[in-house]
Design a protein around this motif. Structure first.
Motif, short mmCIF file in Angstrom:
data_model
loop_
_atom_site.label_atom_id
_atom_site.label_comp_id
_atom_site.label_asym_id
_atom_site.label_seq_id
_atom_site.Cartn_x
_atom_site.Cartn_y
_atom_site.Cartn_z
N GLY A 225 -24.77 15.22 3.10
CA GLY A 225 -23.86 14.31 3.80
C GLY A 225 -24.05 12.84 3.51
O GLY A 225 -23.35 12.00 4.08
N ALA A 226 -24.97 12.48 2.62
CA ALA A 226 -25.25 11.06 2.42
C ALA A 226 -24.32 10.40 1.41
O ALA A 226 -23.94 9.25 1.58
N CYS A 227 -23.94 11.11 0.36
CA CYS A 227 -23.25 10.43 -0.74
C CYS A 227 -21.72 10.47 -0.63
O CYS A 227 -21.03 9.71 -1.31
N VAL A 228 -21.21 11.34 0.22
CA VAL A 228 -19.75 11.46 0.42
C VAL A 228 -19.04 11.81 -0.89
O VAL A 228 -17.95 11.33 -1.18
#
Lengths: 263, 301
Positions: A225-228
Protein backbone atom coordinates in the motif's frame (compact mmCIF):
# COMPACT_ATOMS: atom_id res chain seq x y z
CA UNK A 1 0.62 7.53 20.06
CA UNK A 2 -0.03 4.51 17.81
CA UNK A 3 1.19 1.27 19.25
CA UNK A 4 4.07 -0.31 17.43
CA UNK A 5 4.26 -3.52 19.36
CA UNK A 6 3.47 -5.64 16.37
CA UNK A 7 5.38 -4.24 13.42
CA UNK A 8 5.34 -6.57 10.47
CA UNK A 9 8.57 -7.24 8.66
CA UNK A 10 10.29 -9.37 6.08
CA UNK A 11 11.34 -12.73 7.38
CA UNK A 12 13.14 -15.78 6.08
CA UNK A 13 10.92 -18.79 5.45
CA UNK A 14 12.33 -22.28 5.09
CA UNK A 15 11.72 -24.09 1.84
CA UNK A 16 10.15 -27.46 2.67
CA UNK A 17 9.72 -28.58 -0.91
CA UNK A 18 9.77 -27.07 -4.39
CA UNK A 19 8.64 -29.24 -7.27
CA UNK A 20 7.55 -28.76 -10.85
CA UNK A 21 3.90 -29.75 -11.30
CA UNK A 22 3.32 -28.71 -14.93
CA UNK A 23 5.23 -27.05 -17.74
CA UNK A 24 6.91 -23.99 -16.17
CA UNK A 25 4.69 -24.26 -13.08
CA UNK A 26 6.07 -24.99 -9.64
CA UNK A 27 4.65 -25.78 -6.24
CA UNK A 28 6.64 -24.60 -3.24
CA UNK A 29 5.91 -25.35 0.39
CA UNK A 30 7.28 -22.82 2.84
CA UNK A 31 7.51 -22.95 6.59
CA UNK A 32 6.66 -19.84 8.57
CA UNK A 33 4.39 -20.23 11.59
CA UNK A 34 3.02 -16.71 11.90
CA UNK A 35 2.28 -16.24 8.21
CA UNK A 36 0.74 -19.67 7.90
CA UNK A 37 -1.56 -19.10 10.86
CA UNK A 38 -2.61 -15.59 9.87
CA UNK A 39 -3.47 -16.35 6.23
CA UNK A 40 -7.03 -15.98 4.96
CA UNK A 41 -8.02 -17.43 1.58
CA UNK A 42 -7.29 -14.98 -1.22
CA UNK A 43 -4.35 -13.30 0.48
CA UNK A 44 -0.85 -13.31 -0.94
CA UNK A 45 2.76 -13.10 0.17
CA UNK A 46 5.67 -11.12 -1.21
CA UNK A 47 8.67 -13.23 -2.14
CA UNK A 48 12.01 -11.42 -2.43
CA UNK A 49 14.90 -12.34 -4.70
CA UNK A 50 18.48 -12.63 -3.54
CA UNK A 51 19.78 -10.80 -6.60
CA UNK A 52 20.64 -7.14 -6.11
CA UNK A 53 19.29 -6.23 -9.53
CA UNK A 54 15.80 -7.67 -9.03
CA UNK A 55 14.69 -5.57 -6.10
CA UNK A 56 10.93 -5.66 -6.25
CA UNK A 57 9.00 -8.36 -4.45
CA UNK A 58 7.09 -11.02 -6.41
CA UNK A 59 3.54 -11.15 -5.09
CA UNK A 60 2.27 -14.74 -5.12
CA UNK A 61 -1.07 -15.95 -3.85
CA UNK A 62 -1.25 -18.50 -1.09
CA UNK A 63 -2.69 -21.76 -2.38
CA UNK A 64 -3.08 -23.70 0.83
CA UNK A 65 -2.05 -23.46 4.45
CA UNK A 66 -1.45 -26.12 7.04
CA UNK A 67 -1.33 -24.02 10.15
CA UNK A 68 -0.79 -27.06 12.40
CA UNK A 69 2.54 -27.49 10.70
CA UNK A 70 3.17 -23.78 10.16
CA UNK A 71 3.43 -24.30 6.42
CA UNK A 72 1.89 -22.80 3.31
CA UNK A 73 1.89 -23.82 -0.33
CA UNK A 74 2.29 -21.49 -3.27
CA UNK A 75 1.94 -22.36 -6.94
CA UNK A 76 3.76 -20.10 -9.36
CA UNK A 77 4.82 -19.93 -12.99
CA UNK A 78 8.34 -19.12 -14.09
CA UNK A 79 7.85 -15.93 -16.05
CA UNK A 80 11.07 -13.99 -15.49
CA UNK A 81 14.33 -13.68 -13.60
CA UNK A 82 12.70 -13.60 -10.16
CA UNK A 83 10.50 -16.66 -10.48
CA UNK A 84 13.36 -18.45 -12.28
CA UNK A 85 15.45 -17.83 -9.17
CA UNK A 86 12.70 -19.20 -6.90
CA UNK A 87 12.38 -22.33 -9.02
CA UNK A 88 16.00 -23.16 -8.19
CA UNK A 89 15.48 -23.16 -4.43
CA UNK A 90 15.97 -26.50 -2.72
CA UNK A 91 14.51 -27.90 0.51
CA UNK A 92 16.53 -26.43 3.36
CA UNK A 93 17.09 -23.13 1.55
CA UNK A 94 15.28 -20.03 2.71
CA UNK A 95 13.37 -17.34 0.91
CA UNK A 96 12.50 -13.92 2.29
CA UNK A 97 8.77 -13.33 2.52
CA UNK A 98 6.35 -10.70 3.82
CA UNK A 99 2.75 -11.37 4.56
CA UNK A 100 0.05 -12.36 4.53
CA UNK A 101 -0.87 -9.29 2.48
CA UNK A 102 -4.15 -7.86 1.20
CA UNK A 103 -7.72 -8.73 2.01
CA UNK A 104 -8.97 -12.21 1.25
CA UNK A 105 -12.42 -13.40 0.21
CA UNK A 106 -15.34 -12.59 2.51
CA UNK A 107 -16.77 -15.85 3.77
CA UNK A 108 -20.24 -14.79 4.86
CA UNK A 109 -22.13 -17.02 7.20
CA UNK A 110 -25.34 -18.50 5.91
CA UNK A 111 -24.30 -18.71 2.26
CA UNK A 112 -25.46 -22.17 1.24
CA UNK A 113 -24.28 -22.63 -2.33
CA UNK A 114 -20.90 -21.45 -3.48
CA UNK A 115 -19.62 -21.18 -7.05
CA UNK A 116 -15.84 -21.14 -7.33
CA UNK A 117 -14.44 -20.18 -10.72
CA UNK A 118 -10.72 -20.28 -11.44
CA UNK A 119 -8.67 -19.78 -14.56
CA UNK A 120 -5.05 -20.85 -15.04
CA UNK A 121 -2.72 -19.38 -12.46
CA UNK A 122 -5.71 -17.83 -10.72
CA UNK A 123 -6.71 -21.27 -9.54
CA UNK A 124 -4.27 -21.77 -6.62
CA UNK A 125 -5.74 -19.33 -4.06
CA UNK A 126 -9.19 -20.87 -4.59
CA UNK A 127 -8.03 -24.16 -3.07
CA UNK A 128 -7.77 -22.88 0.50
CA UNK A 129 -11.05 -21.04 -0.02
CA UNK A 130 -12.81 -24.17 -1.22
CA UNK A 131 -11.41 -26.03 1.75
CA UNK A 132 -12.74 -23.52 4.25
CA UNK A 133 -16.14 -22.64 2.82
CA UNK A 134 -19.09 -24.31 4.49
CA UNK A 135 -22.00 -25.38 2.25
CA UNK A 136 -22.32 -26.80 -1.23
CA UNK A 137 -19.28 -26.05 -3.36
CA UNK A 138 -19.40 -26.06 -7.14
CA UNK A 139 -15.96 -25.61 -8.61
CA UNK A 140 -15.20 -24.69 -12.22
CA UNK A 141 -11.56 -24.74 -13.29
CA UNK A 142 -10.46 -23.51 -16.70
CA UNK A 143 -7.07 -24.17 -18.27
CA UNK A 144 -5.48 -23.40 -21.61
CA UNK A 145 -4.40 -27.02 -22.12
CA UNK A 146 -2.36 -28.59 -19.34
CA UNK A 147 -4.10 -28.96 -15.96
CA UNK A 148 -2.78 -28.80 -12.40
CA UNK A 149 -4.20 -28.96 -8.84
CA UNK A 150 -7.36 -30.70 -10.08
CA UNK A 151 -6.92 -33.66 -7.75
CA UNK A 152 -6.51 -31.38 -4.74
CA UNK A 153 -9.89 -29.76 -5.46
CA UNK A 154 -11.58 -33.18 -5.66
CA UNK A 155 -11.27 -33.50 -1.89
CA UNK A 156 -13.26 -30.39 -1.16
CA UNK A 157 -15.60 -29.78 -4.11
CA UNK A 158 -19.13 -31.13 -4.21
CA UNK A 159 -19.23 -30.62 -7.96
CA UNK A 160 -16.05 -30.22 -10.00
CA UNK A 161 -15.92 -29.14 -13.64
CA UNK A 162 -12.71 -28.95 -15.61
CA UNK A 163 -12.42 -27.25 -18.97
CA UNK A 164 -9.59 -26.61 -21.40
CA UNK A 165 -9.57 -24.26 -24.34
CA UNK A 166 -8.70 -27.07 -26.71
CA UNK A 167 -10.72 -29.81 -24.99
CA UNK A 168 -7.61 -31.91 -24.42
CA UNK A 169 -8.57 -32.43 -20.76
CA UNK A 170 -12.12 -32.24 -19.40
CA UNK A 171 -14.66 -30.33 -21.41
CA UNK A 172 -13.87 -28.00 -24.25
CA UNK A 173 -14.65 -24.35 -23.64
CA UNK A 174 -14.30 -21.46 -21.23
CA UNK A 175 -15.45 -21.28 -17.63
CA UNK A 176 -18.46 -19.27 -18.78
CA UNK A 177 -19.33 -22.03 -21.26
CA UNK A 178 -19.28 -24.49 -18.35
CA UNK A 179 -21.38 -22.28 -16.08
CA UNK A 180 -23.98 -22.04 -18.84
CA UNK A 181 -23.80 -25.62 -20.11
CA UNK A 182 -24.42 -27.06 -16.65
CA UNK A 183 -26.78 -24.30 -15.44
CA UNK A 184 -24.60 -23.73 -12.42
CA UNK A 185 -26.26 -21.44 -9.91
CA UNK A 186 -25.53 -20.44 -6.33
CA UNK A 187 -25.63 -17.69 -3.74
CA UNK A 188 -22.07 -16.40 -4.02
CA UNK A 189 -19.39 -16.65 -6.67
CA UNK A 190 -15.67 -16.43 -5.99
CA UNK A 191 -13.24 -16.03 -8.84
CA UNK A 192 -9.59 -15.58 -9.67
CA UNK A 193 -8.00 -15.75 -13.08
CA UNK A 194 -6.87 -13.75 -16.08
CA UNK A 195 -8.40 -10.30 -16.53
CA UNK A 196 -10.12 -11.40 -19.74
CA UNK A 197 -11.89 -14.16 -17.81
CA UNK A 198 -12.92 -11.87 -14.96
CA UNK A 199 -14.34 -9.43 -17.48
CA UNK A 200 -16.73 -12.18 -18.54
CA UNK A 201 -17.42 -13.42 -15.03
CA UNK A 202 -18.59 -9.96 -13.94
CA UNK A 203 -21.53 -9.64 -16.39
CA UNK A 204 -22.40 -13.29 -15.81
CA UNK A 205 -22.82 -12.54 -12.08
CA UNK A 206 -24.92 -9.47 -12.82
CA UNK A 207 -27.08 -11.31 -15.34
CA UNK A 208 -27.80 -14.13 -12.89
CA UNK A 209 -28.07 -11.81 -9.88
CA UNK A 210 -25.35 -13.64 -8.02
CA UNK A 211 -23.00 -11.70 -5.77
CA UNK A 212 -19.42 -12.18 -6.94
CA UNK A 213 -16.00 -11.60 -5.46
CA UNK A 214 -13.08 -11.40 -7.86
CA UNK A 215 -9.34 -11.24 -7.35
CA UNK A 216 -7.58 -8.51 -9.31
CA UNK A 217 -3.99 -8.42 -10.49
CA UNK A 218 -1.60 -5.68 -11.64
CA UNK A 219 2.10 -4.96 -11.73
CA UNK A 220 2.95 -4.24 -8.10
CA UNK A 221 5.66 -2.21 -6.45
CA UNK A 222 5.72 -2.75 -2.70
CA UNK A 223 2.71 -5.02 -2.12
CA UNK A 224 1.58 -3.28 1.07
CA UNK A 225 0.00 0.00 0.00
CA UNK A 226 2.93 2.41 0.06
CA UNK A 227 3.72 3.05 -3.59
CA UNK A 228 0.20 3.31 -5.05
CA UNK A 229 1.37 1.43 -8.13
CA UNK A 230 -1.13 -1.41 -8.49
CA UNK A 231 -4.53 0.17 -8.76
CA UNK A 232 -7.84 -0.81 -10.28
CA UNK A 233 -10.95 1.23 -10.99
CA UNK A 234 -13.60 0.65 -8.36
CA UNK A 235 -17.04 2.21 -8.44
CA UNK A 236 -17.99 4.15 -5.35
CA UNK A 237 -21.42 2.74 -4.46
CA UNK A 238 -22.70 6.10 -3.22
CA UNK A 239 -21.45 8.50 -5.86
CA UNK A 240 -21.41 6.04 -8.79
CA UNK A 241 -18.03 7.55 -9.71
CA UNK A 242 -15.02 5.31 -10.08
CA UNK A 243 -11.85 5.78 -8.11
CA UNK A 244 -8.53 3.97 -8.14
CA UNK A 245 -8.20 1.49 -5.29
CA UNK A 246 -4.98 -0.22 -4.39
CA UNK A 247 -5.07 -3.89 -5.36
CA UNK A 248 -2.44 -4.89 -2.83
CA UNK A 249 -3.97 -3.31 0.26
CA UNK A 250 -7.62 -2.53 -0.58
CA UNK A 251 -7.87 -5.82 -2.52
CA UNK A 252 -6.86 -8.04 -4.15
CA UNK A 253 -10.44 -9.28 -3.64
CA UNK A 254 -13.18 -6.86 -4.73
CA UNK A 255 -16.89 -7.34 -5.21
CA UNK A 256 -17.49 -7.99 -8.89
CA UNK A 257 -20.16 -5.30 -9.17
CA UNK A 258 -17.71 -2.63 -8.00
CA UNK A 259 -14.89 -3.23 -10.46
CA UNK A 260 -14.76 -1.09 -13.59
CA UNK A 261 -12.96 -2.80 -16.46
CA UNK A 262 -11.37 -0.58 -19.09
CA UNK A 263 -12.69 -1.48 -22.48
CA UNK B 1 29.25 9.42 25.25
CA UNK B 2 26.05 10.97 24.00
CA UNK B 3 26.07 11.42 20.27
CA UNK B 4 23.59 13.67 18.60
CA UNK B 5 21.79 12.97 15.39
CA UNK B 6 19.69 16.08 15.79
CA UNK B 7 19.61 18.41 12.80
CA UNK B 8 18.15 21.83 12.25
CA UNK B 9 16.66 22.83 8.94
CA UNK B 10 15.32 26.34 8.47
CA UNK B 11 14.69 26.71 12.20
CA UNK B 12 12.97 23.35 12.63
CA UNK B 13 14.69 20.75 14.77
CA UNK B 14 14.54 17.10 13.72
CA UNK B 15 15.53 14.32 16.11
CA UNK B 16 17.55 12.67 13.37
CA UNK B 17 18.29 13.35 9.70
CA UNK B 18 16.17 10.52 8.26
CA UNK B 19 12.89 11.24 6.52
CA UNK B 20 10.53 9.38 4.25
CA UNK B 21 10.77 10.35 0.60
CA UNK B 22 7.54 11.81 -0.68
CA UNK B 23 5.50 9.43 -2.78
CA UNK B 24 6.80 6.28 -1.17
CA UNK B 25 5.04 6.51 2.14
CA UNK B 26 1.38 6.17 3.04
CA UNK B 27 1.06 6.87 6.76
CA UNK B 28 -1.69 4.41 7.62
CA UNK B 29 -0.44 1.52 5.51
CA UNK B 30 3.22 2.02 6.38
CA UNK B 31 2.45 2.45 10.08
CA UNK B 32 2.08 -1.33 10.28
CA UNK B 33 5.69 -1.75 9.19
CA UNK B 34 7.67 1.25 10.40
CA UNK B 35 7.83 2.95 13.79
CA UNK B 36 7.30 6.52 12.65
CA UNK B 37 8.32 7.77 16.11
CA UNK B 38 11.89 6.85 15.24
CA UNK B 39 12.03 9.05 12.14
CA UNK B 40 13.22 12.62 11.84
CA UNK B 41 10.20 13.43 9.70
CA UNK B 42 7.44 11.91 7.65
CA UNK B 43 7.12 13.52 4.23
CA UNK B 44 3.61 13.00 2.95
CA UNK B 45 2.95 12.09 -0.68
CA UNK B 46 2.14 15.00 -2.99
CA UNK B 47 -1.13 16.68 -2.02
CA UNK B 48 -3.06 18.81 -4.50
CA UNK B 49 -5.92 21.26 -4.08
CA UNK B 50 -8.39 18.58 -5.19
CA UNK B 51 -8.28 14.78 -5.60
CA UNK B 52 -6.14 13.47 -8.46
CA UNK B 53 -6.83 10.06 -9.95
CA UNK B 54 -3.30 9.47 -11.20
CA UNK B 55 -2.27 7.62 -14.35
CA UNK B 56 -3.58 4.39 -15.85
CA UNK B 57 -1.82 1.11 -15.09
CA UNK B 58 0.75 -0.37 -15.44
CA UNK B 59 2.43 2.20 -13.22
CA UNK B 60 5.38 0.12 -12.06
CA UNK B 61 8.26 -1.47 -13.96
CA UNK B 62 11.30 -3.12 -12.48
CA UNK B 63 14.70 -2.03 -13.78
CA UNK B 64 18.24 -3.11 -13.03
CA UNK B 65 18.81 -2.09 -9.41
CA UNK B 66 15.77 0.13 -9.36
CA UNK B 67 12.26 0.75 -10.59
CA UNK B 68 10.22 3.06 -12.75
CA UNK B 69 6.94 4.50 -11.59
CA UNK B 70 4.27 6.53 -13.32
CA UNK B 71 1.76 6.86 -10.50
CA UNK B 72 1.11 10.47 -11.45
CA UNK B 73 0.54 11.85 -7.95
CA UNK B 74 -2.70 10.05 -7.17
CA UNK B 75 -3.88 11.77 -4.00
CA UNK B 76 -7.11 12.45 -2.11
CA UNK B 77 -6.72 16.24 -2.15
CA UNK B 78 -5.87 18.62 0.66
CA UNK B 79 -9.30 18.60 2.33
CA UNK B 80 -9.39 14.83 2.79
CA UNK B 81 -5.75 14.91 3.89
CA UNK B 82 -6.53 17.41 6.62
CA UNK B 83 -9.57 15.46 7.82
CA UNK B 84 -8.26 11.92 7.65
CA UNK B 85 -4.48 11.66 7.45
CA UNK B 86 -3.23 14.60 9.48
CA UNK B 87 -4.95 13.62 12.77
CA UNK B 88 -3.38 10.17 12.41
CA UNK B 89 0.08 11.61 11.78
CA UNK B 90 -0.24 14.01 14.68
CA UNK B 91 -0.29 11.05 17.07
CA UNK B 92 3.28 10.26 16.11
CA UNK B 93 6.34 11.81 17.69
CA UNK B 94 7.86 13.02 14.45
CA UNK B 95 7.81 16.13 12.28
CA UNK B 96 5.32 16.28 9.43
CA UNK B 97 6.33 17.65 6.05
CA UNK B 98 3.74 17.87 3.30
CA UNK B 99 4.74 17.66 -0.34
CA UNK B 100 2.44 19.88 -2.38
CA UNK B 101 1.55 19.34 -6.02
CA UNK B 102 -0.16 21.42 -8.65
CA UNK B 103 -0.76 21.96 -12.33
CA UNK B 104 -0.78 25.75 -12.11
CA UNK B 105 0.90 28.15 -9.70
CA UNK B 106 -2.47 28.96 -8.20
CA UNK B 107 -3.00 25.27 -7.29
CA UNK B 108 0.15 25.19 -5.18
CA UNK B 109 -0.80 28.45 -3.49
CA UNK B 110 -4.23 27.12 -2.63
CA UNK B 111 -2.78 24.03 -0.92
CA UNK B 112 -0.17 26.11 0.93
CA UNK B 113 -2.87 28.44 2.17
CA UNK B 114 -5.03 25.58 3.46
CA UNK B 115 -2.08 24.19 5.38
CA UNK B 116 -1.46 27.45 7.21
CA UNK B 117 -1.88 27.22 10.95
CA UNK B 118 -1.75 23.41 11.02
CA UNK B 119 0.72 21.27 12.94
CA UNK B 120 2.74 20.68 9.78
CA UNK B 121 6.40 21.63 10.20
CA UNK B 122 7.37 22.38 6.61
CA UNK B 123 6.10 22.22 3.07
CA UNK B 124 7.92 20.67 0.14
CA UNK B 125 7.17 22.14 -3.26
CA UNK B 126 6.90 19.42 -5.88
CA UNK B 127 7.97 20.96 -9.16
CA UNK B 128 9.80 17.90 -10.31
CA UNK B 129 7.39 15.02 -10.81
CA UNK B 130 8.06 13.60 -14.26
CA UNK B 131 4.67 11.89 -14.42
CA UNK B 132 2.24 14.72 -14.95
CA UNK B 133 1.76 16.65 -18.13
CA UNK B 134 1.18 20.16 -16.87
CA UNK B 135 2.97 21.81 -13.96
CA UNK B 136 5.28 19.40 -12.18
CA UNK B 137 8.46 18.89 -14.08
CA UNK B 138 7.56 21.62 -16.56
CA UNK B 139 8.09 24.10 -13.72
CA UNK B 140 11.14 22.32 -12.39
CA UNK B 141 13.19 22.37 -15.56
CA UNK B 142 12.93 26.10 -16.26
CA UNK B 143 14.94 28.29 -13.89
CA UNK B 144 12.74 31.36 -14.27
CA UNK B 145 9.65 29.24 -13.51
CA UNK B 146 11.34 27.66 -10.49
CA UNK B 147 11.95 31.11 -9.08
CA UNK B 148 8.47 32.35 -9.92
CA UNK B 149 6.58 29.38 -8.42
CA UNK B 150 8.71 29.48 -5.29
CA UNK B 151 8.14 33.22 -4.83
CA UNK B 152 4.37 32.95 -5.33
CA UNK B 153 3.92 29.97 -2.99
CA UNK B 154 6.00 31.67 -0.30
CA UNK B 155 3.35 34.38 -0.12
CA UNK B 156 0.80 31.81 1.06
CA UNK B 157 3.14 29.80 3.21
CA UNK B 158 3.60 30.50 6.91
CA UNK B 159 6.08 27.62 7.23
CA UNK B 160 9.56 27.02 5.87
CA UNK B 161 9.42 25.93 2.23
CA UNK B 162 11.56 23.19 0.74
CA UNK B 163 11.84 23.14 -3.05
CA UNK B 164 12.29 19.65 -4.52
CA UNK B 165 14.44 19.68 -7.61
CA UNK B 166 14.29 17.56 -10.73
CA UNK B 167 17.48 15.87 -11.93
CA UNK B 168 16.20 16.03 -15.49
CA UNK B 169 18.09 19.24 -16.26
CA UNK B 170 21.43 20.18 -17.75
CA UNK B 171 22.65 22.20 -14.77
CA UNK B 172 21.11 21.42 -11.38
CA UNK B 173 22.87 24.35 -9.70
CA UNK B 174 21.02 26.79 -11.92
CA UNK B 175 17.70 25.41 -10.59
CA UNK B 176 18.96 25.47 -7.00
CA UNK B 177 20.01 29.12 -7.31
CA UNK B 178 16.65 30.00 -8.86
CA UNK B 179 14.79 28.35 -5.97
CA UNK B 180 16.87 30.22 -3.43
CA UNK B 181 16.30 33.51 -5.30
CA UNK B 182 12.57 32.78 -5.07
CA UNK B 183 12.85 32.39 -1.32
CA UNK B 184 13.31 28.66 -0.78
CA UNK B 185 14.29 27.87 2.81
CA UNK B 186 15.74 24.51 1.88
CA UNK B 187 16.35 22.33 -1.18
CA UNK B 188 15.58 18.66 -1.56
CA UNK B 189 16.96 16.53 -4.35
CA UNK B 190 16.77 14.46 -6.40
CA UNK B 191 13.33 13.56 -7.67
CA UNK B 192 13.21 10.60 -10.07
CA UNK B 193 15.04 10.47 -13.39
CA UNK B 194 12.94 10.15 -16.50
CA UNK B 195 13.35 6.63 -17.85
CA UNK B 196 11.75 4.02 -20.08
CA UNK B 197 11.51 0.25 -20.24
CA UNK B 198 10.39 -1.74 -23.25
CA UNK B 199 9.00 -5.27 -23.09
CA UNK B 200 10.92 -6.87 -25.94
CA UNK B 201 8.49 -9.80 -26.16
CA UNK B 202 5.38 -7.64 -26.50
CA UNK B 203 7.35 -4.85 -28.23
CA UNK B 204 5.60 -2.17 -26.17
CA UNK B 205 6.64 0.07 -23.30
CA UNK B 206 5.75 -1.48 -19.94
CA UNK B 207 4.34 1.71 -18.42
CA UNK B 208 1.01 3.04 -19.66
CA UNK B 209 2.64 6.46 -19.89
CA UNK B 210 5.59 4.97 -21.80
CA UNK B 211 8.06 6.88 -19.61
CA UNK B 212 8.29 7.20 -15.87
CA UNK B 213 10.50 8.12 -12.94
CA UNK B 214 13.53 5.97 -12.16
CA UNK B 215 14.40 5.47 -8.51
CA UNK B 216 16.37 3.07 -6.35
CA UNK B 217 20.03 2.21 -5.81
CA UNK B 218 20.70 2.54 -9.56
CA UNK B 219 20.44 6.35 -9.36
CA UNK B 220 22.49 6.93 -6.20
CA UNK B 221 25.77 8.13 -7.79
CA UNK B 222 23.85 10.72 -9.81
CA UNK B 223 22.05 11.93 -6.70
CA UNK B 224 25.28 12.16 -4.68
CA UNK B 225 26.90 14.15 -7.48
CA UNK B 226 23.97 16.57 -7.68
CA UNK B 227 23.83 17.05 -3.89
CA UNK B 228 27.54 17.81 -3.97
CA UNK B 229 27.10 20.35 -6.78
CA UNK B 230 24.13 22.06 -5.13
CA UNK B 231 25.84 22.17 -1.71
CA UNK B 232 28.67 24.06 -3.34
CA UNK B 233 26.33 26.45 -5.11
CA UNK B 234 23.82 27.60 -2.47
CA UNK B 235 23.79 28.28 1.26
CA UNK B 236 20.41 26.83 2.25
CA UNK B 237 20.05 23.42 3.95
CA UNK B 238 19.81 20.37 1.71
CA UNK B 239 17.79 17.19 2.02
CA UNK B 240 19.48 14.55 -0.10
CA UNK B 241 17.82 11.50 -1.60
CA UNK B 242 18.15 9.02 -4.42
CA UNK B 243 18.77 5.33 -3.83
CA UNK B 244 19.61 5.48 -0.12
CA UNK B 245 19.30 1.98 1.34
CA UNK B 246 21.77 1.85 4.23
CA UNK B 247 23.26 4.07 6.91
CA UNK B 248 26.46 4.32 4.88
CA UNK B 249 24.47 5.53 1.88
CA UNK B 250 23.01 8.27 4.07
CA UNK B 251 26.48 9.22 5.35
CA UNK B 252 27.66 9.50 1.73
CA UNK B 253 24.97 12.12 1.05
CA UNK B 254 25.81 14.00 4.24
CA UNK B 255 29.51 14.02 3.37
CA UNK B 256 28.53 15.39 -0.04
CA UNK B 257 26.72 18.28 1.63
CA UNK B 258 23.27 17.14 2.73
CA UNK B 259 21.89 18.19 6.13
CA UNK B 260 19.29 15.44 6.10
CA UNK B 261 18.34 12.51 3.91
CA UNK B 262 15.18 10.84 2.65
CA UNK B 263 14.63 7.15 2.02
CA UNK B 264 12.13 6.15 -0.65
CA UNK B 265 12.38 3.08 -2.83
CA UNK B 266 14.34 1.12 -0.21
CA UNK B 267 11.32 1.38 2.08
CA UNK B 268 9.13 -0.21 -0.59
CA UNK B 269 11.45 -3.20 -0.79
CA UNK B 270 12.43 -3.42 2.87
CA UNK B 271 9.66 -1.89 4.98
CA UNK B 272 12.11 -1.40 7.84
CA UNK B 273 14.71 0.37 5.67
CA UNK B 274 13.96 3.76 7.22
CA UNK B 275 14.73 2.72 10.77
CA UNK B 276 17.62 0.56 9.54
CA UNK B 277 19.16 3.71 8.04
CA UNK B 278 18.78 5.54 11.37
CA UNK B 279 20.57 2.69 13.13
CA UNK B 280 23.21 2.54 10.42
CA UNK B 281 24.03 6.22 10.90
CA UNK B 282 24.28 5.67 14.64
CA UNK B 283 26.64 2.77 14.05
CA UNK B 284 28.84 4.87 11.77
CA UNK B 285 28.96 7.68 14.33
CA UNK B 286 29.99 5.24 17.04
CA UNK B 287 32.62 3.66 14.85
CA UNK B 288 34.26 6.95 13.91
CA UNK B 289 33.49 8.72 17.17
CA UNK B 290 31.41 11.42 15.51
CA UNK B 291 29.86 13.53 18.29
CA UNK B 292 27.37 15.36 16.16
CA UNK B 293 26.06 14.39 12.76
CA UNK B 294 26.50 17.94 11.48
CA UNK B 295 30.27 17.54 11.81
CA UNK B 296 30.09 15.37 8.70
CA UNK B 297 28.07 17.75 6.59
CA UNK B 298 29.93 18.63 3.39
CA UNK B 299 33.20 17.21 4.68
CA UNK B 300 34.10 16.02 1.23
CA UNK B 301 35.51 18.93 -0.73
Amino acid sequence: MPSHNKLKSRAAANVVSNIQIATNIYEMVLHHDDVSRATQPGQFINLYCNGKATLLPRPISICETQSDYGTMKIVYAVVGAGTEEFSQRQPGDTVDILGPLGHGYDMHEGVKEHIIVGGGLGIPPLLELTKRLIGKKKVVLGFRDETFLVDAFKHYADELYVATNDGSVGEQGTVIDILERHHIRGDMLYSCGPKAMLEEVQPWCIQHEIEGQISMEERMGCGFGACVGCVTKVKNQETEQWEYKKICSDGPIFYAKEVVFDV
Amino acid sequence: MCKSMEVNIAGITFKNPVMTASGTFQPRECGDYVDMNQLGAVVVKGIASEPWTGNATPRIAETYGGMLNSVGLQNPGVDVFLQEDLPFLEQCDTKIIVNIAGRMIQDYCEVAEKLQGTSIAMLELNISCPNIKEGGVAFGTDASMVEKVTREVKKYCDKPLIVKLSPNVTDITEMARAAVSGGADAISLINTLLGMVIDVHQRTPILSTKMGGLSGPAIKPIAVRMVYQVANAVEVPIIGMGGITTGEDAIEFILAGADAVAVGTAGLIHPTALTDVVQGIQYYMDRYNVKHIKELRGLVK
